[in-house]
Design an enzyme around this catalytic site. Structure first.
Site, PDB file in Angstrom:
ATOM      1  CD  GLN A  64       5.418  14.375   5.820  1.00  0.00           C
ATOM      2  OE1 GLN A  64       5.905  13.271   5.613  1.00  0.00           O
ATOM      3  NE2 GLN A  64       4.894  15.112   4.844  1.00  0.00           N
ATOM      4  CD  GLU A  84      -3.039  -3.910   3.792  1.00  0.00           C
ATOM      5  OE1 GLU A  84      -2.643  -4.502   4.808  1.00  0.00           O
ATOM      6  OE2 GLU A  84      -2.660  -2.776   3.468  1.00  0.00           O
ATOM      7  CD  GLU A 138      -2.966  -1.009   0.186  1.00  0.00           C
ATOM      8  OE1 GLU A 138      -3.067   0.042  -0.488  1.00  0.00           O
ATOM      9  OE2 GLU A 138      -3.654  -2.016  -0.024  1.00  0.00           O
TER      10      GLU A 138
END
Ligand code: ADP
Length: 476
Positions: free
Chosen positions: A326, A457, A245
């Site tokens: 980030q 998932e 993912e």
């Protein structure tokens, strides 16, 4: 100090790192033992040794362990939520909702352990019986990101265990606390030694060791596209199955006929809640002409009013960015968008709060075009851009003009356009009059195109990745 968990033992190492609160970088939550190559190998060996026994364990035992663990997670919702909010930075209500999700996933997958159905089929050869059953894959490597510190580990580990696999789990470096608690809970719920092993440590060392070891039969990964491709490339020589993912650049289309207030609320939630640090976040707001200006004005007002602050402060609506790296990435993308012609309509400023943390006011960038970098690359922060389009057809084309395909949303009152969008949006998950982020725990999760690789998932479909099919023939 929290240890590793290898072969049922709590293992300490000489290398220990602090778990720092992004809302207050002077707040050290705990320290965590770090695994190196040797510990990763020990964990893989322990999982390999435990694999035959766990594969033969019965459905009742697997169910009971997962059920006990799920019940404990739910009972400790507030305490685990506080830890999660403190180490990741999402606000307490969101953190508690994530803990609830993890608990419910464990309970759902406990039920799946009981639903291990096969098929008995008459052979084309007279008298012969064919049985199609599912068998565990073996040792599964689980590598997770920092943005859902307990839910993502739970949605990978629970089905892996329910279907009889043993696990080597490497959580993200930034959120070792929730990972430890989940593993401790599962271990105390009665897992035999070696069935679940926790190796906290750097991806380049511990993660790479998992990828390089031929005893690891499958790897389930969530994280960046770059690392996902590395997981796939490293797994190919071993013939290993992978489930990846890898994020998104999710569009939210707003059509002229949308309910304005509702569409603004949906965009605000999808783009900025959880500090925009969701792979399902709405990062491209694609708005048709007649509603564009009203939508942008109303959204900019709501964005500017969002209260940014400490994740544990009840007044806070948007917590801090997870770390300084980030934060720099978010700031850089805002600058790139402006340099390429976008208008910063709200937010986008570094904020000072009472404690030192990574605070950024949510940024809304307007007047962007599909080719700008802000509309092509995943930012993974509280940053969303608006693209003006003529009509539905152009909106759909722009929505699909991306290499990603995780979620896609539309705000409209038209059944015709909603139905068309559900069919033609190139995404694994499509939302009508709902935020692109925020999904159920009992149904499949995953994307198309560059967002995902391998079976889905969660939900019943999790069985696909965590089992292999066996066809047995019996003659009388
Ligand atoms: P993010 O930007 O979400 O941190 P990454 O892809 O860098 O995304 O990290 C996701 C997970 O992958 C983390 O647990 C990280 O430690 C792990 N990881 C990073 N590099 C590697 C690698 N070379 N091999 C295996 N795992 C890795």
């Amino acid at each position: 100090m929290k240890p590793l968990l290898i072969g049922g033992d709590r293992v300490t190492t000489s290398h220990v790192v602090p778990n720092v609160n992004p809302s207050d970088t002077e707040d050290v939550i705990d320290s965590h033992a770090q695994a190196g190559r040797a510990e990763a190998q020990q964990a893989i060996a322990a999982a390999a040794e435990a694999a035959p026994g766990w594969a033969m364990s019965g459905p009742q035992e697997r169910h009971d362990i997962l059920h006990r663990a799920g019940a404990e997670v739910l009972a400790r919702e507030e305490e685990l939520g506080r830890l999660l909010a403190r180490e990741e930075g999402k606000i307490l209500p969101e953190a508690m909702a994530e803990v609830r999700r993890a608990g419910n996933i464990l309970l759902f997958q406990a039920g799946e352990a009981l639903r291990q159905y096969g098929e008995a089929i008459p052979s084309v050869r007279p008298g012969v019986l064919v049985e199609v059953t599912r068998a565990p894959v073996g040792v599964v490597g689980i590598i997770t990101p920092w943005n859902y510190p307990i839910a993502i580990p739970a949605w990978k580990i629970a089905p892996a265990l329910a279907h009889g696999n043993t696990v080597v789990f490497k959580p993200a470096e930034l959120v070792p606390g929730s990972a430890w608690e989940l593993c401790d809970i599962l271990h105390r719920a009665g897992l035999p030694d070696g069935v679940l092993n926790l190796v906290t440590g750097p991806g380049s060392v511990v993660g790479q060791e998992i990828l390089d070891d031929p005893r690891v039969a499958a790897v389930s990964f969530t994280g960046s596209q770059q690392t996902g491709h590395r997981v796939a490339a490293a797994s190919l020589p071993h013939g290993r199955r992978v489930q990846l993912e890898m994020g998104g650049k999710n569009p939210l289309v707003v059509l002229d006929d949308a309910d304005l207030d509702r569409a603004v609320g949906i965009a605000l939630d999808g783009a900025f809640f959880s500090t925009g640090q969701r792979c399902t976040a709405s990062s491209r707001l694609i708005v048709t002409e007649a509603i564009h200006d009203r939508f942008v004005s109303a959204l900019a007002e709501r964005v500017a009013a969002l209260r940014v602050g400490d994740a544990l402060d009840p007044a806070t609506e948007i917590g801090p960015v997870v770390d300084s790296i980030q934060l720099q990435q978010d700031v850089d993308y805002i600058a790139i968008a402006r340099a390429q012609g976008g208008t910063l309509r709200a937010g986008g400023e570094l904020l000072r709060c009472s404690r030192p943390g990574h605070y950024l006011s949510p940024a809304l960038i307007t007047e962007t075009t599909p080719q700008m970098r802000i509309n092509r690359e995943e930012v993974f922060g509280p940053v969303a851009s608006v693209i003006r389009v003529r009509d539905y057809d152009e909106a759909l084309a722009v929505a699909n003009d991306t290499e990603f395909g995780l979620t896609a949303g539309i705000c409209t009152q038209s059944l015709k356009y909603a139905s068309d969008f559900k069919r033609k949006a190139q995404a694994g998950m499509v939302m009508v009059n709902l935020p692109t982020a925020g999904v159920d725990y009992h149904v499949p999760f995953g994307g198309s195109k560059g967002s995902s690789f391998g079976p889905r998932e969660q939900g019943r479909q999790a069985v696909e990745f965590f089992t292999t099919i066996k066809t047995a023939y019996t003659a009388p």
